[in-house]
Enzyme design. Structure first.
Site, PDB file in Angstrom:
ATOM      1  CG  PHE A   3      -1.900  -1.113   1.234  1.00 53.94           C
ATOM      2  CD1 PHE A   3      -3.110  -1.005   0.591  1.00 53.94           C
ATOM      3  CD2 PHE A   3      -1.587  -2.314   1.862  1.00 53.94           C
ATOM      4  CE1 PHE A   3      -4.009  -2.065   0.578  1.00 53.94           C
ATOM      5  CE2 PHE A   3      -2.465  -3.370   1.858  1.00 53.94           C
ATOM      6  CZ  PHE A   3      -3.677  -3.253   1.211  1.00 53.94           C
ATOM      7  CG  ASP A  35       8.292 -27.157   6.768  1.00 54.01           C
ATOM      8  OD1 ASP A  35       7.526 -27.995   6.262  1.00 54.01           O
ATOM      9  OD2 ASP A  35       8.699 -27.236   7.938  1.00 54.01           O
ATOM     10  CD  GLN A  85       3.702 -13.736   2.745  1.00 58.11           C
ATOM     11  OE1 GLN A  85       4.545 -13.162   3.408  1.00 58.11           O
ATOM     12  NE2 GLN A  85       3.297 -13.269   1.584  1.00 58.11           N
ATOM     13  CG  HIS A  99       5.457  -7.192  -2.496  1.00 56.80           C
ATOM     14  ND1 HIS A  99       4.569  -7.252  -1.441  1.00 56.80           N
ATOM     15  CD2 HIS A  99       6.055  -5.992  -2.425  1.00 56.80           C
ATOM     16  CE1 HIS A  99       4.615  -6.110  -0.782  1.00 56.80           C
ATOM     17  NE2 HIS A  99       5.523  -5.329  -1.348  1.00 56.80           N
ATOM     18  CG  ASN A 100       9.130  -6.152  -4.644  1.00 58.79           C
ATOM     19  OD1 ASN A 100       8.806  -6.365  -5.803  1.00 58.79           O
ATOM     20  ND2 ASN A 100       8.533  -5.239  -3.901  1.00 58.79           N
TER      21      ASN A 100
END
Length: 166
Positions: free
Chosen positions: A93, A141, A145, A148-149
């Site tokens: 954002f 695993d 998460q 991005h980038n």
């Protein structure tokens, strides 16, 4: 809907889906494959997965059930376990002049190099100013998460429930 039998499995296509599929590749029932997809030889895509437009999958890959692949390129010999989501928008954002949060465009890709394994229910976000990259031989695993980038080098191991923000 068109139903085609491929090596004992079924694949479901819409009439507007045109994609290239290599030799000896098996596609599970209920899998959705969008237009422009390239799938290498000797791959297995299990049931219920969604392969988005223009995705490229190398040779000898295994894609588990209910995997979503969008905006990405997979090398050869990759294993993506069930429930993984790769190539979606990340959590990005910008603050507008009025002080409100505005969604930052994330229009690049995820590049997954050869011999990478991604655990069940892991997520990897596509890039906004550079591609998100997982280097050759990297192993994730379950429940990991990757934001991005992010660029992860060769041969890295990331344990369950880790998050790397972009």
């Amino acid at each position: 809907m068109i139903m085609n039998r491929v090596l004992g499995w079924f694949r479901t296509l819409t009439r507007e889906s045109y994609y290239n599929c290599g030799k000896n590749t098996r596609i599970g029932e209920g899998t959705v494959i969008k237009s422009g997809v390239e799938i290498g030889d000797n791959c297995v895509i299990e049931s219920g997965s969604i392969i988005g437009s223009e995705v490229c999958i190398g040779n000898n890959c295994i894609i588990g059930s209910n995997v979503v692949l969008k905006n990405c390129r997979l090398g050869s010999y990759c294993i993506i376990h069930s429930g993984a989501c790769i190539g979606q928008d990340g959590f990005g954002f910008e603050l507008s002049n009025s002080g409100e949060h505005k969604k930052k465009p994330q229009e690049l890709q995820v590049w997954i190099e050869d011999h990478v394994e991604i655990g069940a229910n892991s997520t990897i976000d596509r890039g906004s100013w550079r591609n998100t990259v997982l280097g050759k031989g990297t192993k994730l695993d379950n429940l990991v998460q990757i934001g991005h980038n992010v660029v992860i080098g060769e041969g890295c191991i990331i344990a369950a429930q880790c998050g790397i923000g972009g």
